[in-house]
Write a protein that holds these residues in place. Structure first.
Motif, short mmCIF file in Angstrom:
data_model
loop_
_atom_site.label_atom_id
_atom_site.label_comp_id
_atom_site.label_asym_id
_atom_site.label_seq_id
_atom_site.Cartn_x
_atom_site.Cartn_y
_atom_site.Cartn_z
N UNK A 1 15.67 20.42 111.81
CA UNK A 1 16.56 20.47 111.62
C UNK A 1 18.05 21.72 111.95
N UNK A 2 18.07 22.28 113.36
CA UNK A 2 18.58 23.12 113.74
C UNK A 2 19.21 21.89 114.60
N UNK A 3 19.08 21.10 115.34
CA UNK A 3 19.91 19.83 115.64
C UNK A 3 20.85 19.40 114.84
N UNK A 4 20.64 19.26 112.98
CA UNK A 4 21.23 19.52 112.31
C UNK A 4 22.32 20.12 111.99
N UNK A 5 22.16 21.39 112.47
CA UNK A 5 23.24 22.15 112.22
C UNK A 5 24.33 22.53 113.35
N UNK A 6 23.41 21.83 114.67
CA UNK A 6 24.65 21.71 116.24
C UNK A 6 25.34 20.68 115.88
N UNK A 7 24.72 19.57 115.13
CA UNK A 7 25.68 18.61 114.46
C UNK A 7 26.75 19.21 113.95
N UNK A 8 26.63 19.80 112.61
CA UNK A 8 27.58 20.22 112.01
C UNK A 8 28.27 21.60 112.16
N UNK A 9 27.49 21.98 112.69
CA UNK A 9 28.80 22.84 114.19
C UNK A 9 30.10 22.76 115.38
N UNK A 10 29.34 21.09 115.35
CA UNK A 10 29.93 20.34 116.76
C UNK A 10 30.76 20.01 115.90
N UNK A 11 30.61 19.27 115.24
CA UNK A 11 31.55 18.61 114.49
C UNK A 11 32.79 18.64 113.41
N UNK A 12 32.50 20.31 113.20
CA UNK A 12 33.58 21.16 112.09
C UNK A 12 34.08 22.03 112.70
N UNK A 13 35.24 21.71 113.51
CA UNK A 13 35.99 22.36 114.25
C UNK A 13 36.57 24.28 113.68
N UNK A 14 37.43 23.67 112.21
CA UNK A 14 37.30 24.17 111.33
C UNK A 14 36.18 25.52 110.90
N UNK A 15 35.31 24.96 110.82
CA UNK A 15 33.74 25.92 110.25
C UNK A 15 33.98 25.95 112.10
N UNK A 16 34.01 26.37 112.86
CA UNK A 16 33.68 27.13 113.98
C UNK A 16 34.29 27.56 114.25
N UNK A 17 35.48 27.38 114.38
CA UNK A 17 36.86 28.63 114.06
C UNK A 17 37.05 29.96 113.26
N UNK A 18 36.21 29.65 111.97
CA UNK A 18 36.22 30.79 111.10
C UNK A 18 34.91 31.85 111.40
N UNK A 19 34.04 31.00 111.67
CA UNK A 19 32.53 31.36 112.06
C UNK A 19 33.00 32.21 113.54
N UNK A 20 32.93 32.13 114.52
CA UNK A 20 33.33 33.39 115.30
C UNK A 20 34.56 34.13 115.50
N UNK A 21 35.18 33.82 114.30
CA UNK A 21 36.01 34.78 113.90
C UNK A 21 35.92 36.07 113.60
#
Length: 269
Positions: A31-51
């Motif tokens: 399931x954590x690898x699925x989380x990795x895929x989500x974070x890797x695939x969604x650039x806008x989500x990554x930017x929001x989460x590291x803000x």
């Protein structure tokens, strides 16, 4: 990974260890690898989460809402720990998520010997792929569907390697994250070694090394690097004689072929 991200990774890993004692680790790893895929695939989500202007609570709430009913509570807990931590870049956050996914996947192999066997399995499969162009093409061709690649890995390795090795090879094949297959397998091998608190030395030699020679080489490398060493040995007749040793990004080339190549470079310069 350095500075802020390194400190966050250490804390996330420490918190993961507490979760591993009370959950089904293979499921958590998957399931954590699925989380990795989500974070890797969604650039806008990554930017929001590291803000860093966003509150940890808002980040935890967002990832929880995205994962709710899709993964176990343990996975949501670990994912929340990851997104609440402070990261220098979005890439660092995704890399950290991948590392804890690997650590969860191999958690059932707590014994040092079993982790060593897993390192060997990943190394051997990498060498098999490198030696068989048709197999490599089937596993890396973008035109081949992910489902077909996963099925091919299952048919090749099921019952022949550990469940952890099968999971990591499947992940390297189906979601390479910009790496070649060989790089992905090597990367996962390095993370397994990190979990075992040692380094991997890839040794290329023209002839097989005896058990005493391997033991001596391990002893010398352990003394040089200040950490236990796991040897992955590749027989390569083309190097003629001597050894080529790679530990991380550092290469010690004591081969005849290497010395000849160096002379040629100097003459050409």
């Amino acid at each position: 990974m350095r500075g802020l991200s390194r400190a966050s990774l250490e804390e996330v890993t420490r918190r993961l260890d507490a979760v591993l004692t009370s959950t089904e680790t293979a499921t958590l790893g998957h399931e954590l690898f699925e989380v990795v895929a989500l974070l890797h695939g969604e650039r806008s989500l990554r930017r929001w989460l590291v803000d860093q202007s966003r509150t940890p609570e808002s980040k935890s709430g967002l990832i929880g809402s995205l994962l709710e009913s899709k993964v176990s509570p343990a996975t949501i807990l670990v994912a929340s720990d990851i997104v609440q931590a402070k990261w220098s870049t979005g890439r660092d956050m995704v890399d950290a998520a991948e590392q804890v996914a690997v650590f969860a996947t191999v958690a059932g192999l707590a014994a040092d010997q079993r982790l060593g066997e897993l390192e060997d399995e990943l190394f051997r499969f990498g060498r098999i792929v490198a030696a068989q162009p048709e197999l490599r093409a089937a596993l890396t061709n973008d035109a081949v569907g992910v489902g077909h690649k996963r099925a091919l890995v299952e048919n090749l390795l099921s019952g022949k390697v550990s469940a952890a090795a099968l999971a990591l090879v499947t992940e390297a094949v189906s979601r390479p994250r910009g790496r070649t297959l060989e790089q992905g397998l090597d990367h996962f091998g390095q993370l397994v070694a990190e979990r075992a608190k040692r380094y991997i030395a890839v040794v290329r030699t023209a002839v097989p090394l005896s058990a005493p020679q391997q033991s001596k080489l391990q002893e010398v490398l352990t003394r040089v690097y200040g950490r236990a060493i796991h040897l992955n040995i590749e027989i390569a007749p083309e190097i003629v004689g001597g050894l080529s040793i790679r530990v991380g990004d550092e290469v010690i080339d004591g081969t005849v072929a290497g010395r000849i190549a160096e002379v040629r470079r100097r003459l050409a310069g």
